[in-house]
Design an enzyme around this catalytic site. Structure first.
Site, PDB file in Angstrom:
ATOM      1  N   GLY A  74      26.326  23.317  19.871  1.00 22.58           N
ATOM      2  CA  GLY A  74      25.089  22.549  19.901  1.00 22.58           C
ATOM      3  C   GLY A  74      25.176  21.225  19.167  1.00 22.58           C
ATOM      4  N   SER A  75      25.838  21.209  18.013  1.00 21.62           N
ATOM      5  CA  SER A  75      25.942  19.963  17.249  1.00 21.62           C
ATOM      6  C   SER A  75      26.715  18.912  18.024  1.00 21.62           C
ATOM      7  CB  SER A  75      26.616  20.227  15.894  1.00 21.62           C
ATOM      8  OG  SER A  75      25.783  21.005  15.068  1.00 21.62           O
ATOM      9  N   ASN A 154      14.351  25.198  13.986  1.00 16.78           N
ATOM     10  CA  ASN A 154      15.252  26.258  13.547  1.00 16.78           C
ATOM     11  C   ASN A 154      14.819  26.929  12.250  1.00 16.78           C
ATOM     12  OD1 ASN A 154      16.059  23.471  12.804  1.00 16.78           O
ATOM     13  ND2 ASN A 154      17.456  24.526  11.422  1.00 16.78           N
ATOM     14  N   GLN A 182      17.797  26.632  19.375  1.00 15.72           N
ATOM     15  CA  GLN A 182      17.081  27.843  18.972  1.00 15.72           C
ATOM     16  C   GLN A 182      16.244  28.441  20.103  1.00 15.72           C
ATOM     17  OE1 GLN A 182      17.279  29.590  16.182  1.00 15.72           O
ATOM     18  NE2 GLN A 182      18.672  28.177  15.168  1.00 15.72           N
ATOM     19  N   ALA A 203      25.991  28.957  22.435  1.00 15.36           N
ATOM     20  CA  ALA A 203      26.092  30.366  22.825  1.00 15.36           C
ATOM     21  C   ALA A 203      25.813  31.333  21.689  1.00 15.36           C
ATOM     22  CB  ALA A 203      27.486  30.647  23.394  1.00 15.36           C
ATOM     23  N   THR A 240      41.386  20.740  27.462  1.00 19.53           N
ATOM     24  CA  THR A 240      41.478  21.971  28.241  1.00 19.53           C
ATOM     25  C   THR A 240      40.241  22.841  28.026  1.00 19.53           C
ATOM     26  OG1 THR A 240      43.879  21.919  28.037  1.00 19.53           O
ATOM     27  CG2 THR A 240      42.888  24.030  28.648  1.00 19.53           C
ATOM     28  N   CYS A 328      23.197  25.485   8.003  1.00 17.24           N
ATOM     29  CA  CYS A 328      24.006  24.276   7.818  1.00 17.24           C
ATOM     30  C   CYS A 328      23.755  23.608   6.480  1.00 17.24           C
ATOM     31  CB  CYS A 328      23.740  23.290   8.953  1.00 17.24           C
ATOM     32  SG  CYS A 328      24.067  23.996  10.574  1.00 17.24           S
TER      33      CYS A 328
END
Length: 398
Positions: A74-75, A154, A182, A203, A240, A328
């Site tokens: 997400g970041s 969040n 979230q 995820a 990749t 975080c």
């Protein structure tokens, strides 16, 4: 020390579901081909990546799977959306709108842009954490190029009026990005109905693997590449593909969408039971966030006259995993920027506790947590001279 563990920090990360792990396993050792290769063996991995893209596009009601770009989380998706949009639109203007309660993946990115010649307006929120749509519209200028406003907070769980925000952005020709880390997989999201141009998700917030997320980018939005070096992700993010992770986020998304309504109903009932017990059985407590417009699994409270860090340590000794805010910033001694933004003073904001549930959380878990919480809060307050003075003044006032 309790031998059992009750995990109530699902906003920080979630346990991977067994079905997700099983779906990922073949792509580590059996179907390990590089999806960018041309031979048949690589075709299995390539199909898995494209099937995953379809699954996520369907969950968002995106027009096509080509609007989904896989990222490392997400970041990364937040950084990409904001920096690339700012760079691509700088000829039109250099003004960006966001809020004071965003995740630091957004706030630190906009601060970086400010140091590089952009102007940023940080919208206030009310005591429940909601922005004012009127203030948002008034903040738009001729040189406004982007607004980034989170879907759900969040820390306090408040859900913003995303559809109305999207309508304002579309009406003024301003790009609209939302950090939905979230919210995705927990509440319904329709990018078309909500006029969302860009959306970030991860995820590991919905029982998937860590290190994989995505950016939804509406067709027609011109933003630059995040990484250079190869043609992956339609030449916008070289490197990749993380095939097991991509398969994992797709399976986690499928399961979340299939069970969303039932999970939300159950989590809301347990959430409200938790709030009710805390409010009725522990004095001098404040519930943070909107009472109704909030994530089904989020409870955020402040206890007066205690420090959140001491509370977390004593809860941990009883086998209870919780947090005082964003994972975080858990190493910071400063009070939450979100709690300060909703108007709390430092002394009260320091006594915050965030409890975030999962579909596995039971009523018995909640009873165990609240019973221990009552004892811990009473113990910590008994050591507080501030609380002692407060009680004396209260009794004298009576």
């Amino acid at each position: 020390m309790s031998d059992e563990m009750i995990y109530l920090d699902n906003a920080a990360t979630t346990a991977m579901k067994p079905e997700v792990f099983e779906a990922m396993k073949p792509y580590f050792m059996e179907n390990y081909g590089n999806p960018s290769s041309v031979y048949r063996f690589a075709g299995t991995a390539k199909k898995a990546v494209e099937d995953a893209r379809e699954e996520i596009a369907k969950a968002l009601n995106a027009k096509s799977s080509g609007e989904i770009y896989f990222t490392g989380g997400g970041s990364e998706a937040d950084n990409w959306a904001i920096k690339a949009a700012a760079e691509s639109c700088r000829d039109k203007g250099r003004h960006i709108i966001t809020t004071k309660i965003e995740h630091h993946a957004v706030l630190h990115t906009t601060e970086w842009l400010e140091r590089n010649g952009y102007e940023v307006t940080y919208l206030n929120v009310d005591e429940d954490g909601l922005i004012s749509l009127e203030e948002l519209e008034q903040a738009i200028r001729p040189d406004t190029i982007l607004m980034s406003i989170m879907f759900a907070n969040n820390e306090i769980g408040t859900i913003e009026p995303i559809k109305e925000i999207g309508e304002i952005a579309r009406r003024h020709g301003v790009l609209f990005h939302t950090d939905a880390v979230q919210a995705f997989g927990h509440v319904p999201i329709d990018v078309q109905e909500m006029n969302i141009d860009m959306l970030s998700a991860s995820a590991h917030k919905l029982h998937g693997p860590k290190g994989i997320g995505f950016l939804y980018l509406r067709n027609g939005i011109k933003i630059g590449a995040l990484l250079h070096g190869g043609g992956q992700e339609r030449s916008r993010r070289a490197g990749t593909h993380n095939v097991p992770g991509i398969v994992g986020i797709a399976e986690a998304t499928r399961l979340a969408m299939a069970n969303m309504a039932a999970n939300a109903k159950r989590e809301t009932e347990i959430r409200d039971y938790l709030i009710s017990r805390i409010e009725n059985e522990i004095p001098y407590v404040r519930v943070n966030g909107h009472r109704e417009k909030r994530l089904p699994n989020n409870v955020n409270v402040c206890f007066r006259f205690i420090e959140g860090e001491s509370l977390l340590i004593l809860l941990d000794q009883q086998g209870i995993c919780a947090s005082s805010g964003s994972a975080c910033t858990s190493g910071s001694l400063d009070p939450s920027h979100v709690l300060l933004a909703i108007g709390l003073i430092h002394e009260i904001a320091h006594g915050s506790l965030r409890l975030t549930l999962s579909e596995e959380t039971t009523k018995e878990d909640i009873d165990y947590v609240v019973d221990n919480l009552k004892t811990i809060v009473e113990k910590l307050r008994s050591m507080s001279p501030l609380y002692d003075d407060f009680v004396k003044k209260e009794s004298e006032g009576k």
